[in-house]
Design an enzyme around this catalytic site. Structure first.
Site, PDB file in Angstrom:
ATOM      1  N   CYS A  14       5.009  69.601 -13.558  1.00 47.24           N
ATOM      2  CA  CYS A  14       6.383  69.197 -13.236  1.00 47.24           C
ATOM      3  C   CYS A  14       7.289  70.410 -13.403  1.00 47.24           C
ATOM      4  O   CYS A  14       7.341  71.027 -14.461  1.00 47.24           O
ATOM      5  CB  CYS A  14       6.841  68.045 -14.130  1.00 47.24           C
ATOM      6  SG  CYS A  14       6.615  68.310 -15.899  1.00 47.24           S
ATOM      7  N   HIS A  28      35.984  43.457  -0.841  1.00 49.18           N
ATOM      8  CA  HIS A  28      36.366  43.796   0.528  1.00 49.18           C
ATOM      9  C   HIS A  28      36.381  45.301   0.738  1.00 49.18           C
ATOM     10  O   HIS A  28      35.842  45.817   1.723  1.00 49.18           O
ATOM     11  CB  HIS A  28      37.743  43.199   0.842  1.00 49.18           C
ATOM     12  CG  HIS A  28      38.242  43.571   2.214  1.00 49.18           C
ATOM     13  ND1 HIS A  28      39.001  44.698   2.440  1.00 49.18           N
ATOM     14  CD2 HIS A  28      38.055  42.992   3.420  1.00 49.18           C
ATOM     15  CE1 HIS A  28      39.280  44.775   3.733  1.00 49.18           C
ATOM     16  NE2 HIS A  28      38.723  43.753   4.343  1.00 49.18           N
TER      17      HIS A  28
END
Length: 798
Positions: A752, A421
């Site tokens: 990279c 919840h």
């Protein structure tokens, strides 16, 4: 329509268009029974009372005036919410059934028992309001559910209590907030065969990642016993994540995440007493093992996909496993209403810059960071103590907590998983939350200044003090297309899904050592040689981490394969380049048990690292585990988009030795589509580029090491910092030379590093050289994409 069907309708005669007659939940159950039974999706048989039956009960007992009068008193301030709610519920509970409605319900129950083949079979009785579970709201649990109901008298009483629950305090508040007219909302009761999950297990699953909106995974939570504990967040459940696009191949098992929860409680049926259920402690064995076996995880994931495909939208699904028959059932399904409705025009990126001591950790909900004062509240009866804008800390939440949650800056709970919840409401409210910390209410205290960070992946952290952080908004509109591929550097599996909306061309660098350091923590050789490990403390920590694994080495292979799978799935089917481990010896030694296996080196940067380890007797068995994880990732899980890359390969002789060892471990270049790249970070890789290109399918330029070794500058030296320049002419010559050599040999080549995002002129240089790809950090992606597009436009116009 038969006379009885005015009051009750079997599920198989209902569909999604019957919301006004039987509410969202029951209409959905009927739709699934009709449409999905042929696909093997099992739904417990049952029937629903109609909205007409509800209005008949209201009219027969004169309740409309009672309801209107009580609500008028509430609006006028003549009665409190609790007083008004109690008055209306008491009137319902004192009401009598008309003979016609009671006969219809009991007849339907008798027919259900005959179908099941068991007299007075146990049933679950669930409320389904005609305005509940519509796409614009998802506050589940507004009305009551009653389990383990047996006998006609008990059934009629449970149905009456469902009617009364339409006017719980939280339901009244909810409808007031949403603008629903109380006297236009009816309630249908769903009556289903009871799945004996009290003897088995239950949980919740979403056909979308609830934190990032990544729509290619199913997220499953599971706990022992009845499912209410998972929904309410009373337990920390197991969590599984399954990659949807590969589920169509029955030979694959694309489970990309398995996380063992605490599961300290389970809800079972009570014998006697006011409540039909109670919580009991789980056994040590139940806490130590996963609730679901892999085939069951895959079955549930396939059902989630079938349900999603049928409804044409992401779904929130509750499931239950009968402990007597071992059969799994779907007991509820409704639309997911948070991530599926988020716009995709922009991404907010949070980054923590300074932080204090880590106080507690748990599952992160959302990806934001907030700082403020703690307000510790254990009971909703004390919510008047809450201060607006504080960080709410509590054990768990239920719908009674919603008014206070709306006023919080963030939420921290002791218990609960991603489908609890607290998690669901936090997402809907857009609040960062950390659930399942285990001890937040014991560690944190009122008025304590803390920083709550959900920006570091699946795990969220509460830090001491007010930390520094930045928020950047990345617009996804009008991102240009480029010839040069722009890819992502990713290392953290927990954060990989966060960037799925970026139109990246794949992952140019996935760092295996990050996964080992953060998700495995143990030196692989300490697992291989666990029985002879001398370090007693290390042995104890390894024993704890590997609990549940028959073989210690399987812990390494399993965790590594699944961690890399999350990264591979984020950009699937685009290529994902996984670099094999590239720790230095001092970094390896810091892993648990690592000190016994690593030499002490004066200069680890140039020492026993990269390719030289893979064929060495010191680490060869550890590298074999890395290879086994890659094989599992590609073959058993199905991620054929994974390319393997070898770091710091000093010579072609070394390349041959590494490729031979890989082949011995089932990774042979070209077989089953496997491509193998090499890092270009040593001058010898450039000098002998042609020879390396004959052995590898591509190069990835590591600009940091290449600059360091070309210029003879220690990249970590403060004294030489101004000499470390990736745009030095010598470094650029190296880069241009290897790009040209790769092109002549038909090998792919990329770079990279962060430099192209910091220096647009370097991006232009790489485009001019004809590089195939540039790989950058996600938060630099858009800037680099724009730099590359501009450079390509200039090149075309030149």
């Amino acid at each position: 329509m038969s006379r009885n069907m005015v009051h009750v309708i079997p599920f198989e005669e209902l569909g999604r268009d019957d919301v006004l007659r039987v509410g969202g939940k029951n209409a959905s159950l009927g739709e699934m029974v009709r449409a999905l039974d042929s696909q093997g999706v099992k739904i417990p048989p049952g029937f629903a009372t109609t909205a007409g039956a509800y209005w008949g009960f209201v009219e027969a007992n004169g309740l409309k005036d009672t309801i209107a009068s009580a609500l008028a008193n509430l609006k006028a301030g003549k009665g409190s919410l609790s007083e008004v709610g109690h008055t209306i519920r008491r009137a319902f509970l004192r009401g009598d059934w008309s003979a016609e409605t009671a006969n219809a319900i009991t007849a339907a129950h008798h027919e259900l028992c005959q179908r099941i083949g068991k007299q007075n079979t146990d049933v679950a009785v669930r409320s389904s309001a005609t305005a509940e579970d519509l796409p614009d709201a998802s506050f589940a649990g507004q009305q009551e559910t009653f389990l383990n109901i047996r006998g006609e008298a008990a059934l009629l009483d449970a149905c009456r209590r469902c009617y009364a629950s339409l006017f719980t305090d939280r339901a009244i508040s909810y409808r007031n907030a949403k603008g629903f007219d109380h006297l236009k909302v009816a309630l249908s009761v769903g009556v289903q065969k009871m799945v004996r999950s009290d003897l088995g297990s239950a949980g919740v699953m979403f056909s979308i990642d609830t934190e990032t909106g990544f729509d290619k995974v199913v997220v499953i939570n599971a706990a022992w016993g009845l499912g209410e504990n998972v929904v309410q967040g009373a337990v920390d459940p197991d969590e599984y994540q399954v990659f949807k696009p590969l589920l169509g191949d029955a030979s694959l098992a694309p489970i990309v995440e398995k996380k063992l929860g605490g599961k300290t409680l389970k809800m079972v049926y009570a014998r006697g007493g006011e409540s039909p259920t109670r919580n009991v402690s789980t056994s040590k064995a139940e806490r130590a093992f996963f609730v679901l076996k892999d085939p069951e995880v895959l079955q549930l994931a396939r059902w989630a996909c079938a349900i999603e495909d049928h409804y044409g939208m992401p779904m929130d699904v509750e499931w239950a496993k009968d402990g007597q028959t071992n059969e799994i059932y779907i007991v509820q399904a409704r639309p997911e209403t948070v991530q599926s409705r988020k716009g995709s025009g922009a991404l907010k990126s949070y980054r923590i810059k300074s932080k204090g001591r880590m106080l507690v950790a748990g599952l992160s909900i959302g990806d934001a960071i907030v700082a403020g004062k703690v307000c510790l509240i254990r009971s909703p009866q004390d919510i008047e103590r809450f201060e607006d804008g504080a960080i709410l800390v509590t054990e768990t939440t239920d719908p009674d907590w919603v008014p206070i949650m709306k006023r919080a800056a963030g939420i921290v709970t002791d218990h609960g998983g991603r489908t609890s919840h607290a998690a669901i409401v936090s997402r809907e409210l857009g609040l960062p939350a950390i659930v399942g910390t285990g001890n937040a209410t014991e560690v944190l205290h009122d008025d304590q200044e803390v920083t709550l960070s959900c920006a570091e992946g699946d795990e969220g952290f509460v830090y001491e003090g007010i930390g520094g952080f930045e928020v950047r908004e990345l617009s996804l509109k009008d991102i240009p297309k480029t010839r040069t591929h722009v890819m992502l550097n990713l290392a953290n599996p927990a954060a990989a899904f966060r960037w799925w909306r970026l139109p990246a061309d794949g992952v140019g660098l996935a760092r295996m050592e990050f996964v080992i350091n953060n998700h495995i923590k143990v030196h692989p050789m300490a697992l291989v040689q666990f029985d002879t490990l001398r370090d007693k403390e290390a042995r104890q920590r390894i024993a704890e981490l590997t609990r549940g694994y028959v073989e210690k080495t399987e812990y390494f292979v399993d965790r590594l394969a699944r961690g890399l799978a999350r990264i591979a799935s984020a950009c699937h089917p685009k290529p994902v380049i996984v670099r094999m481990s590239d720790f230095k010896t001092n970094e390896y030694a810091n892993l648990i048990g690592g000190s016994e296996f690593e030499p002490k080196e004066v200069n680890p940067m140039l020492g026993f690292r990269g390719a030289s380890r893979y064929y060495s007797p010191r680490y060869r068995e550890g590298f074999a585990l890395e290879c086994l994880a890659i094989r599992r990732l590609r073959q058993a899980m199905g991620f054929k988009n994974v390319i393997v890359m070898i770091p710091f390969c000093r010579s072609v002789t070394e390349a041959d030795r590494v490729l031979e060892v890989m082949a011995e471990n089932g990774l042979r270049r070209g077989v089953d589509g496997l491509e193998i790249y090499v890092m270009c970070e040593i001058p010898s890789n450039v000098v002998l580029a042609k020879a390396f290109a004959e052995r590898f399918d591509g190069f990835s330029i590591g600009s940091n090491d290449l600059t360091q070794l070309t210029l003879g500058v220690d990249r970590d030296s403060e004294e030489l910092a101004e000499l470390f320049n990736e745009q030095d002419e010598a470094v650029k010559w190296m880069i241009r030379t290897v790009i040209e050599a790769a092109a002549r040999s038909g090998a792919k080549v990329g770079l990279c590093g962060q430099a192209p995002s910091d220096h647009p002129e370097l991006a232009a240089f790489l485009v001019e050289c004809g590089i195939d790809s540039i790989s950058v950090s996600p938060d630099s992606f858009i800037a680099v994409k724009q730099h590359v597009a501009q450079a390509e436009a200039q090149q075309r116009s030149a």
